[in-house]
Enzyme design. Structure first.
Site, PDB file in Angstrom:
ATOM      1  N   LYS A  60      -6.373   3.480   8.850  1.00  0.00           N
ATOM      2  CA  LYS A  60      -5.479   4.485   8.268  1.00  0.00           C
ATOM      3  C   LYS A  60      -6.095   5.883   8.326  1.00  0.00           C
ATOM      4  O   LYS A  60      -5.399   6.876   8.579  1.00  0.00           O
ATOM      5  CB  LYS A  60      -5.140   4.100   6.830  1.00  0.00           C
ATOM      6  CG  LYS A  60      -4.298   2.831   6.711  1.00  0.00           C
ATOM      7  CD  LYS A  60      -4.082   2.424   5.261  1.00  0.00           C
ATOM      8  CE  LYS A  60      -3.251   1.153   5.158  1.00  0.00           C
ATOM      9  NZ  LYS A  60      -3.062   0.716   3.760  1.00  0.00           N
ATOM     10  N   SER A 108       0.800  -1.230   0.000  1.00  0.00           N
ATOM     11  CA  SER A 108       0.000   0.000   0.000  1.00  0.00           C
ATOM     12  C   SER A 108       0.827   1.272   0.000  1.00  0.00           C
ATOM     13  O   SER A 108       0.264   2.356  -0.024  1.00  0.00           O
ATOM     14  CB  SER A 108      -0.948   0.003   1.208  1.00  0.00           C
ATOM     15  OG  SER A 108      -0.218  -0.043   2.409  1.00  0.00           O
TER      16      SER A 108
END
Length: 814
Positions: free
Chosen positions: A752, A709
């Site tokens: 996140k 990611s």
């Protein structure tokens, strides 16, 4: 030749022994600092016991040094040496108090009883002789010589072997109620030395006589000695048999029964317990009738009660059967009357106990509504997954309050023995039911709410796989007939409300995870933490520190400062600790009489809590080209991740540092290849790349990092470096990239986003295919953050890079 096993070492471990051992270990250092030499072995001295090679017997360890030696051997997977004491009355035997020849043994199983006793099931392997004792360990250690068994092929030995086997079988025939397995074992032995050892072990000899046999290495002399002892025993058995036959011939059945009962009554009268056992049996029978057991279970309990009635109280098995019956009687077999679930009251309890978590509360209300409409239905197993400190365990307690049921918590962290779930069989020393049945007994209700905490931390060892045992417990189709090894009867777990907790899902086996409904709890935003601190944490810390609300106050601004600069976590545990520190300062001031009430503001925090531990370094790190702010997922919540890139003269190499995993290294290589393929469209001189080495570094180099990611952040860091354009300091990014420039979806959006909000960022760039995950994000985070969807890397470059700054033109000198 009795059929019982040899006597065991029966000392009791005292507090004084434990303190002495701890003191010695403190002087000598940790017990594992020094390795035992290869030709040495840990020694366990025993009383009234001689272990022969080939025998398996349980040894009860009472002395602290014996426990330490056995535990060290189990941890290091080493053998132990069993040495008999010369004088059984010596509590702390030294070198002169022990025989010099003993048996090397393997610890087959190590058990700790409920009463704190220690037992090592040991299997004798080979004789050994002590050469010298070594010092420097918290237990006895000796350098040894292993004694090999002589060859047994001579006709003299074979003849003695046949004679000894004949004597052993003859002795078994003279004994009453000899197990057939023992006869088969004697018949199956083909080794003369092994036969001599097993006969000596089972013979009713003194310790000194058994030690003589153990120390006789010569096979001929050993067989002769055992044969002589056995011949004497056979003669005694023959005489006893003749006397018994004569006595039985003089008494008929009724006279014999009357005589035995009169003798038993006389003995009980002398002991002052003439009616004790009868009353106990009657009480147990009445308790079994009132327990509400199913017919199969009650029949089993009645059978065991009849066995107990026929058994003398001095028998070793008496206490075992009595304990088993106590467990059957005390378990809640009856289903209690359940009150209807009040959903309004359930909402009030959830709101009272927890702030936020709207989606989680809605799912719990749905769960309770289904239980209300279909109480006989099979409810799903809920699994709360999230970082530490976000309220997983307390949610289970709230569910129990809302349902009006008993709550019991079972910790599974570190459990690596299947018997911890299914229980031990009753044949083992110190056997107990598993944690599930023990939890039901503690709760006292068959419909309790059982919290299985830390299910992701179940271990696996040589004792089996506990996660496999949990498959039956957590399957509504099977747990109605759950069978614990100790109880050996089915117990209905279908009405138990099971709730599990975990920090991560990766370590939970697939079949076990498939039986649970996963409910994720992400970290809290700063606004949620402030409300939680004001509503719950302050109240708890007032009570913990003996303060009243009017005596101490922490302003909202001070709480925000603690959240921003003194803690960095997904949950609120550290926040509560810092609030406790601040209130303890106020408690000292009030207790010393310096003030009647204390108010703590932002200016007071540095004096009370010290300098701030965390600072907002996003703007500082992104103030130069080549630095991008990424977002990472960790087992304890989300976090921000910086990607730094720099260029040095070279030959076009790519240098990667920062403890990157294989997947993250591949993302960096893909990012560089993607940027190189677009040099023309980005306005970058190809020679700049060909004549430079690119170094990508991810700070916090001591922490391993992996995952795809960070691809977008690495690509933008390279573009920022090569175009000399900075990345916006209020922007974080996440997403995987492909060589075609596509931005691919990733996981952990909820965690996140919470990390970005905690770090003070206002913009988050994420894959467009992840926009559907925004509904899982808390409303506070959605209000604070602007989410920018990315389909291609060009979208990220356009949204994140600052405009190029034209170079300053200076006027030419005249």
């Amino acid at each position: 030749m009795p059929s019982h096993t040899p006597a065991q070492d029966r000392e009791t471990l005292t507090v004084a022994d434990t303190e002495t051992l701890s003191a010695k270990e403190a002087e000598n250092g940790s017990r594992t600092e020094r390795e035992i030499p290869a030709d040495a072995i840990a020694i366990v001295p025993v009383r009234q016991l001689v272990l022969f090679p080939g025998m398996v017997i349980p040894v009860t360890l009472g002395r602290a040094r014996s426990v330490a030696a056995a535990q060290d051997a189990v941890r290091a997977e080493r053998q132990i040496g069993i040495l008999a004491q010369r004088d059984a009355s010596v509590d702390e035997p030294g070198e002169i108090d022990l025989y010099r020849i003993g048996t090397v043994a393997n610890v087959v199983r190590y058990l700790t009883g409920k009463d704190g006793s220690h037992h090592a099931v040991s299997q004798g392997e080979q004789r050994f002789r002590v050469i010298e004792f070594l010092h420097g360990w918290p237990f006895l250690v000796a350098r040894i010589e292993r004694l090999e068994t002589p060859e047994a092929d001579s006709p003299q030995i074979q003849a003695r072997f046949i004679n000894l086997k004949r004597q052993a079988l003859e002795a078994l025939e003279l004994l009453p109620q000899v197990p057939q397995e023992l006869v088969q074992q004697i018949n199956a032995i083909n080794d003369a030395g092994a036969l001599a050892d097993i006969v000596a072990a089972y013979l009713d000899l003194t310790i000194e006589q058994k030690q003589e046999v153990l120390e006789t290495i010569d096979l001929t002399a050993r067989i002769d000695r055992v044969s002589r002892f056995l011949a004497e025993r056979i003669e005694v058995l023959r005489l006893s048999q003749e006397i018994g036959q004569q006595t039985r011939a003089s008494l008929d059945k009724r006279q014999r029964e009357v005589l035995l009962r009169e003798q038993m009554a006389a003995i009980q009268k002398e002991l002052g317990d003439s009616d004790g056992k009868e009353n106990e049996i009657a009480e147990l029978g009445e308790a079994i009738g009132k327990a509400g057991m199913p017919k199969e279970v009650e029949d089993q309990a009645r059978r065991e009660l009849r066995r107990l009635e026929r058994m003398p109280e001095a028998a070793a098995e008496y206490g075992m059967i009595r304990t088993y019956l106590d467990w059957l009687i005390e378990l809640p077999w009856k289903l209690p009357q359940e009150e209807p679930i009040d959903l309004k009251e359930a909402r009030r309890i959830l709101d009272e106990d927890h702030y936020g978590l709207d989606k989680i509360k809605r799912r719990i209300i749905e769960y309770l509504a289904v239980r209300k409409l279909a109480p006989e239905g099979k409810a799903p197993i809920l699994c709360f997954v999230g970082p530490p400190g976000v309220g997983k365990t307390s949610l289970g307690q709230s569910i129990a309050r809302a349902m009006g049921r008993k709550f019991v918590r079972v910790s599974l962290g570190g459990v690596h023995d299947e018997a911890e779930i299914r229980g031990h069989r009753r044949t083992y020393v110190g056997a107990l039911p598993g944690n599930i049945i023990q939890g039901i007994r503690r709760a006292g209700a068959r419909n309790a709410v059982m919290m299985l905490d830390e299910i992701d931390k179940l271990g696996r060892g040589i004792q089996g796989d506990p996660s496999a045992a949990m498959l039956e417990v957590l399957d509504p189709e099977q747990n109605a007939t759950f069978r614990d090894n100790y109880l050996a009867v089915p117990f209905d777990l279908s009405r138990v409300v099971f709730i599990t907790t975990a920090n991560v899902l990766d370590t939970i086996p697939g079949p076990l995870r498939d039986r649970m409904e996963i409910i994720s709890l992400s970290g809290y935003t700063d606004g949620e933490k402030l409300e939680i601190a004001k509503r719950y944490l302050m109240r708890r810390q007032f009570e913990a520190n003996g303060l009243k609300p009017e005596q101490a106050t922490i302003t909202d601004a001070a709480l925000r400062e603690i959240i921003d600069h003194y803690t960095r976590e997904s949950g609120v545990r550290n926040l509560e600790r810092e609030i406790g520190r601040a209130l303890r300062y106020a408690a000292v001031e009030i207790a010393e009489g310096n003030a009647e009430s204390v108010t703590l503001d932002v200016a007071d925090l540095q004096k009370v809590l010290g300098p701030p531990r965390f600072e907002n370094e996003v703007a500082m790190r992104t103030s130069v080209p080549g630095v991008a702010t990424g977002l990472a997922w960790t087992p304890v919540g989300g976090d921000i991740l910086f990607v730094e890139a720099t260029r040095i003269p070279g030959s076009g190499r790519l240098i990667l540092t920062g403890q990157l995993g294989d997947v993250m290294k591949e993302s960096a290589q893909a990012a560089l290849s993607l940027v190189k393929s677009r040099l023309d469209s980005l306005g970058i001189d190809p020679a700049l790349v060909e004549k430079s080495d690119i170094h990508i570094h991810v700070p916090a180099g001591a922490i391993p990092k992996d995952g795809p990611s960070a691809g977008v952040a690495m690509s933008l860091a390279l573009v920022s470096l090569l175009t000399n354009r900075t990345i916006r300091s209020d922007t974080a990014m996440t997403g995987e990239i492909s060589l075609r420039g596509l931005v691919l979806p990733i996981g952990g959006i909820k965690e996140k986003s919470a990390a970005a909000a905690r770090a003070g960022l206002t913009r988050v760039m994420l894959p467009a295919r992840n926009m559907k995950d925004l509904e899982d994000i808390s409303p506070d985070a959605r209000r604070q953050l602007e989410f920018i969807p990315l389909d291609r890397i060009d979208d990220a470059i356009e949204a994140a890079l600052e405009p190029a700054v034209a170079p300053e033109v200076r006027p030419a000198a005249a």
